[in-house]
Enzyme design. Structure first.
Site, short mmCIF file in Angstrom:
data_model
loop_
_atom_site.label_atom_id
_atom_site.label_comp_id
_atom_site.label_asym_id
_atom_site.label_seq_id
_atom_site.Cartn_x
_atom_site.Cartn_y
_atom_site.Cartn_z
CG ASP A 1 15.87 27.96 0.63
OD1 ASP A 1 16.19 26.76 0.62
OD2 ASP A 1 15.63 28.57 1.70
CG ASP B 1 17.35 26.48 9.38
OD1 ASP B 1 17.67 27.51 10.00
OD2 ASP B 1 17.36 26.42 8.15
#
Length: 741
Positions: A74, A453
């Site tokens: 992404d 993350d």
């Protein structure tokens, strides 16, 4: 981890029927190749190994070449699989600072008839502040590229990024390509991607907020297009097809209803002439709570519902078992054999279902799965064992090996060769969005890192994933702060997002951690940067919500047991500790362009130098190691400023036109000042530089093949190895460079 990827770099423009045909070339050097610096010396660049850490949104095996595959991410570019070496080769590292928005890969296409040809559709965001997309095309499997800039936007890091490939080589003509966009309809090229125009006759009408074309797939000599803005009912179809490349029609009898609102992916079984389509009630990867799997027998037009398990039941603990369907992949060697994945299934954990009879019965591969994550221990997420996965939308079956199946997650790519034993198939693919780096002057590890993350990691080796995995006690998601006491390097503190606490301290250089016994109430919703003074006796924690709202900073002198508010500290500023004097802290107020200092270990702050650049939260203040009051301010396009009196006054550094981030490392032999590393700009290029003479002169140490998009977060040299530098990227992990000696 469930934390959504909210800010994998959202910074820094319409729809049109015709697309610009501007072609330029770029050359990609293999990873770890020596890169000549501007002074004629050579630097070798490699990834600090973690292994994945980001959302792999697509995997594509080449249908006519054994062992050849491509992956897209992404925000971290595209990769080619080297089956002999068992690793991925990055293909888009040549994209530089100005092209940061092109590190997101919306789609990949290969030409079955010409194995060297591969195409990439690039564009991370479709928002007004992001640049337009581009198409890269290669004749040599991505070793070199030609580029066409589009005048439409793509969205590889937006909702729907885990959908199918929006780029396709026409099955009847290798010179013809199709490109589905989110907001500008269907585009077509008749010269192998060099120029593009709106496809005539495509009936679906794009919207500013919709998904547009979510996949393109060849079905024999026909092309099918999934449409993300319809619901399958009359007049708002979600699946279209063309048999001749000109006339398009809605596919008759297509599924409708909530569970089939958005088509996600499709795959065609050439043996049975059946098209399989996965559906969900939202584009994903988040937000899906219902879904289905259907197949179309293309010869007869007959549809069948072959959903393995209907969403909406309950788990053993009574939780609602809601999810959608994502990936779908057919076995090219065995008729009626395919796999599909669930997505966003948090209560019962996502799985991959496999059928050998066209969907009449299914087996959950999760039930018998045995995982080996010893190569990437962070995938245990602080638990005893990894889970099967989440955000499973990328799914592929090797056309030359029926038992070689791979699927992507929000952090890695798992593979199996026997449908039972699974391990990360991720070597060479590094996608971390890195925001914190510390290189200790002593101890086992040369590097500590903090990323979005995956939190904080202790890197015992640069060439292997950290043995301890992500920092635990507590486990946290995105890191917001990481700091080491300048005169006591064994003491480290960290902050980040987490359900069970946001901050922790370490007395062994970051190997083990203890949580703060207490924290300010705002820490749960707005953890920000943190600092510790030179001897580790005082902590300063600043608080900034992800939406930009700033809050008062707090101070602790007992390892986070108690905290007090610092009213004189500028809200949202990053605290910077003096590395030599424990009584000194600094802060730069970006709103007013003022340097503030504390002489009482952070109890209070007063203004010193003013009139400095203001208005941009990305200004970065750093202190030179081992020196008191030696401050450097990277002010982006305003240049670089230095103070040697603790911020009482600053002078502009004449050698630097623009500075985005700056750090220090071991001094060169014979030099009496640390080496300085910088991501900065001349009037023509933004690059990575080193200075061995206190910023009088600079040497570029990366080259045009090693740029990695946006690199303005943090850079730091190794205090023990002259010339070694660690560079944070937004989607290509941690790069480290060393002179070839």
């Amino acid at each position: 981890m469930r934390t959504p990827r909210l800010s994998r770099r959202a910074v820094l423009a319409g729809s049109a029927a015709t697309v610009a045909a501007t072609a330029v070339s770029g050359v990609v050097s293999p990873v770890a190749v020596a890169a000549p610096a501007a002074d004629g010396s050579a630097y070798r660049w490699r990834n600090v190994v973690v292994g994945g850490t980001g959302f792999v949104t697509g995997v594509l095996f080449h249908p006519s070449v054994r062992g050849l595959a491509y992956a897209r991410t992404d925000i971290g570019g595209a990769y080619r699989w080297d089956d002999r070496a068992g690793r991925w080769t990055p293909l888009t590292d040549h994209l530089g600072w100005d092209d940061w928005n092109l590190l997101g890969v919306e789609a990949i296409a290969v030409d079955p008839a010409h194995p060297g040809r591969v195409y990439l559709a690039l564009g991370t965001y479709a928002q007004s502040w992001a640049g337009n997309g581009a198409v890269l095309r290669s004749e040599d499997r991505g070793a070199t590229w030609s580029r066409t800039d589009l005048d439409v936007k793509l969205g590889a890091n937006e909702d729907g990024r885990g959908a199918g490939e929006r780029l396709l080589v026409d099955p009847r003509d290798s010179d013809t390509l199709w490109l589905g966009t989110r907001h500008d309809g269907l585009l077509k090229s008749t010269d192998r991607g060099a120029t593009w125009a709106a496809a005539s006759g495509f009936p679906a009408k794009p919207s500013a907020s919709g998904q547009g074309v979510v996949f393109l797939v060849a079905v024999g000599r026909a092309v099918y297009a999934g449409w993300g803005d319809g619901d399958g009912t009359s007049g708002t179809a979600n699946l279209y097809r063309t048999a001749d490349g000109t006339a398009w029609e809605a596919v008759p009898g297509q599924p409708s209803g909530t569970a089939a609102k958005v088509p996600i992916r499709a795959a065609y079984d050439t043996h049975t002439r059946e098209l399989y389509v996965t559906y969900a009630n939202a584009p994903g990867p988040n937000g899906q709570s219902d879904g289905s799997v259907h197949k179309l027998r293309t010869a007869t037009g007959k549809w069948a519902d072959v959903t393995p398990v209907k969403p909406g039941g309950t788990t053993d603990d009574g939780s609602a078992d809601t999810f959608g369907y994502g990936g779908v992949a057919v076995d090219a060697r065995r008729p009626g054999t395919l796999a599909v994945s669930t997505n966003n299934r948090w209560a019962d954990v996502d799985t991959v279902y496999r059928t050998t009879n066209g969907g009449r019965t299914w087996t959950s591969l999760k039930d018998a799965a045995v995982f080996d994550v010893s190569e990437t221990p962070y995938l245990k997420w602080g638990d005893d064992k990894p889970k099967f996965g989440w955000w499973i939308q990328a799914l592929a079956v090797d056309p030359y090996d029926s038992k070689h199946l791979v699927y992507g997650t929000g952090a890695t790519l798992y593979g199996t060769r026997d449908l039972k034993r699974w391990a990360p198939q991720i070597r060479g693919l590094e996608e971390a969005s890195v925001v914190q780096l510390v290189s200790p002057p002593a101890g086992e590890a040369h590097l500590l890192s903090g990323s979005r993350d995956i939190g904080v990691m202790y890197h015992e080796r640069l060439t292997a994933s950290p043995a301890r995995g992500m920092a635990t006690n507590p486990v946290s998601g995105s890191a917001t702060g990481l700091a080491q006491a300048g005169a006591r390097p064994s003491y480290v503190v960290r902050a980040g997002w987490g359900d069970n606490g946001n901050g922790a301290y370490s007395n062994d250089g970051g190997q083990t951690w203890a949580p703060f016994e207490a924290q300010p109430d705002i820490a749960k919703d707005a953890p920000g940067p943190i600092a510790t003074n030179a001897d580790g006796s005082a902590l300063l924690w600043s608080f900034v919500h992800w939406d930009g709202t700033k809050y008062a900073a707090h101070r602790s002198t007992d390892n986070g047991t108690t905290w007090s508010e610092i009213s004189s500290f500028p809200k949202g500023a990053t605290p910077v500790a003096d590395p030599a004097d424990p009584t000194l802290f600094y802060a730069y107020d970006t709103d007013t362009g003022t340097l503030l200092a504390s002489t009482d270990s952070g109890r209070s702050f007063t203004a010193r130098a003013g009139g400095l650049p203001s208005g941009d939260a990305q200004f970065k203040l750093v202190a030179a190691p081992g020196r008191s009051g030696d401050l450097w301010l990277s002010a982006k396009w305003n240049g670089l400023y230095r103070s040697t009196d603790g911020g009482v006054s600053f002078s502009k550094v004449a050698s630097c036109w623009a500075s985005y981030t700056l750090g220090f490392g071991r001094a060169a032999d014979g030099a009496d000042y640390p080496a300085i590393y910088q991501v900065g700009s001349t009037d023509t290029i933004t690059a990575v530089y080193r200075s061995d003479d206190e910023a009088k002169t600079w040497t570029r140490i990366n080259d045009d093949a090693h740029q990695w998009g946006w690199t303005g977060e943090v850079i730091v040299g190794d205090p023990r190895v002259h010339g070694r530098v660690y560079l944070a990227t937004n989607g290509r992990g941690i790069q480290y460079g060393e002179p070839v000696r």
